[in-house]
Motif scaffolding. Structure first.
Motif, mmCIF file in Angstrom:
data_model
loop_
_atom_site.group_PDB
_atom_site.id
_atom_site.type_symbol
_atom_site.label_atom_id
_atom_site.label_comp_id
_atom_site.label_asym_id
_atom_site.label_seq_id
_atom_site.Cartn_x
_atom_site.Cartn_y
_atom_site.Cartn_z
ATOM 1 N N TYR A 173 0.836 -1.284 -0.021
ATOM 2 C CA TYR A 173 -0.198 -0.123 0.095
ATOM 3 C C TYR A 173 0.882 1.137 0.038
ATOM 4 O O TYR A 173 0.617 2.171 -0.893
ATOM 5 N N ALA A 174 1.845 1.163 0.864
ATOM 6 C CA ALA A 174 2.787 2.468 0.956
ATOM 7 C C ALA A 174 3.492 2.712 -0.201
ATOM 8 O O ALA A 174 3.539 3.888 -0.901
ATOM 9 N N ALA A 175 4.035 1.811 -0.972
ATOM 10 C CA ALA A 175 4.891 1.804 -2.028
ATOM 11 C C ALA A 175 3.903 2.107 -3.325
ATOM 12 O O ALA A 175 4.448 3.191 -4.054
ATOM 13 N N ALA A 176 2.833 1.711 -3.217
ATOM 14 C CA ALA A 176 1.973 1.982 -4.441
ATOM 15 C C ALA A 176 1.408 3.472 -4.502
ATOM 16 O O ALA A 176 1.526 4.086 -5.446
ATOM 17 N N MET A 177 0.930 3.963 -3.020
ATOM 18 C CA MET A 177 0.352 5.334 -3.026
ATOM 19 C C MET A 177 1.630 6.472 -3.092
ATOM 20 O O MET A 177 1.245 7.404 -3.667
ATOM 21 N N ILE A 178 2.591 5.947 -2.277
ATOM 22 C CA ILE A 178 3.666 7.082 -2.670
ATOM 23 C C ILE A 178 4.230 7.175 -3.718
ATOM 24 O O ILE A 178 4.412 8.229 -4.300
ATOM 25 N N GLY A 179 4.441 6.179 -4.840
ATOM 26 C CA GLY A 179 4.627 6.095 -6.052
ATOM 27 C C GLY A 179 3.594 6.841 -7.070
ATOM 28 O O GLY A 179 4.088 7.914 -7.784
#
Length: 415
Positions: free
Chosen positions: A16-22
């Motif tokens: 979740y963090a990697a996708a949304m920050i990306g």
């Protein structure tokens, strides 16, 4: 099994963090709408999982919908604020509120249909849609207040941890997620009869999620200053400036029109706001008073003790004067050691008493480094007897200030 569930939770949070920050990082190329749409699409599964999907962890029973995805969304909203502004943050929240209210309203209409069974053993569960709609409305309402509180808390923490963004994210997230857990569990208990274990386990999980997301965001904000994450060919200094632009802009905006030494409003603000105060007073038929303050023998302070000491005296003077003013009063540095106080809604007699209080406070609290008390002289004027324009009030106060000086200084002179 609980340990396996914990590892899965960590994996879900990482994805979740990697996708949304990306998506947020690539907003210049993809558009901010992609990030906002992803944030909105996740809202249903967050609420659904929080309502019916629970797993056992070493410290309790929790739902990934609340502990992982909602916690992540709240931290992403704060990151969005840091990268953009508060106006941008409001857009997805208003959109979610509108969509959730439509879900509830339409489910009431859908109940009125006579349905036909086309797919064997499958029947539409409108009651479930209705229940989810109300839960999502409640969750989004909480999110609205969560977003306001987390932004205000983040900004307030900036007074002490301006350079420690990760700590600000961590503290802000932990506090607001605690408040949200109380609010959302209340709804779950009322609608679904969720036991207290759900509250305790969910809170523990959110307290683990807060540092995870804070560290992930802190790593991203630090890494995004470097070339390997850059999305343009601009110098690295420009990328850093983008990351800090909002805070620097707000700081500049807060200081615009203020005297840089004392923090009082400057003469330019007096020229513009003075006219506005007079117009508003005339429209409301209320008085306006003006105090013209001058520091007695200030030149000797600079000459004998130096300009740094003179600066310190002026700052202490402004601090003392402010303590004697109402929130609606305005303090301006008119020039050098001369200050103007505008008091909307204050009649002459009260203004004269206020000026006397200020004079005594300065005499008591402000002194030079060699122990000599600092005194002020004050001229007081007020509408309507002294005029109806700001220039008339200033002129009359100036005449009375000269009279106060002539009377031996450390005086207040009015009509």
């Amino acid at each position: 099994m609980p340990n396996a569930n914990l590892m899965l939770f960590l994996g879900e949070a990482l994805v979740y963090a990697a996708a949304m920050i990306g998506l947020l990082h690539l907003r210049a190329r993809l558009g901010l709408g992609v990030f906002l749409a992803a944030l909105g699409v996740m809202h249903f599964i967050e609420t659904y999982l929080a309502a019916v999907f629970y797993v056992q962890l070493p410290f309790g029973v929790i739902s990934p919908g609340s502990a992982v995805f909602f916690s992540g969304k709240l931290m992403m909203i704060l990151l969005l604020y840091v990268k953009e502004d508060a106006a941008t943050v409001r857009q997805p929240i208003y959109g979610l509120l509108a969509g959730n209210f439509m879900t509830v309203a339409l489910s009431l209409l859908l109940r009125q249909h006579d349905t036909v069974a086309i797919v064997q053993n499958r029947v539409a569960d409108i009651a479930f849609i209705d229940e989810m709609g109300w839960l999502m409305v409640w969750g989004t309402t909480l999110l609205y207040f969560d977003a306001i509180i987390i932004i205000l808390l983040y900004e307030r923490l900036g007074r002490w941890f301006r350079r420690f963004v990760t700590i600000r994210f961590l503290i802000s997230g932990a506090v607001v997620l605690t408040l949200d857990q109380i609010g959302f569990y209340t709804a779950l208990h009322f609608i679904n009869g969720a036991p207290f274990d759900v509250f305790w386990g969910g809170w523990m999980a959110k307290m683990l999620a807060a540092p995870f997301y804070a560290l992930a965001i802190g790593f991203y904000l630090n890494a995004s200053r470097h070339a390997f994450l850059a999305i343009s060919d601009r110098p690295l200094a420009d990328v850093f400036n983008d990351l800090t632009f909002r805070e620097r802009y707000e700081d500049l905006l807060s200081r615009a029109g203020h005297d840089t030494l004392t923090g009082a409003l400057d003469r330019g603000r007096f020229e513009s706001e003075g006219q506005q105060v007079m117009r508003e007073a005339a429209a409301k038929d209320t008085p306006v008073s003006l105090l013209l303050i001058d520091v007695d023998r200030f030149k000797s302070v600079n000459d004998t003790l130096g300009h740094m000491e003179g600066d310190r005296v002026l700052k202490k003077l402004v601090e003392t004067v402010r303590d004697q003013l109402r929130p609606v009063d305005r303090l301006f540095r008119y020039g050098g050691e001369e200050f103007v106080v505008l008091c909307p809604g204050l009649a002459y007699a009260d203004a004269h008493a206020r000026a006397e209080d200020i004079r005594l406070a300065v005499l008591k609290r402000v002194a030079t480094s060699d122990g000599q008390p600092v005194t002020i002289s004050v001229g007081v004027s007020a509408t309507l007897a002294d005029g109806t324009g700001i220039r008339e009030l200033l002129s009359e106060a100036d005449v009375r200030l000269y009279a106060a000086k002539s009377a031996g200084r450390n005086h207040v002179v009015g009509r």
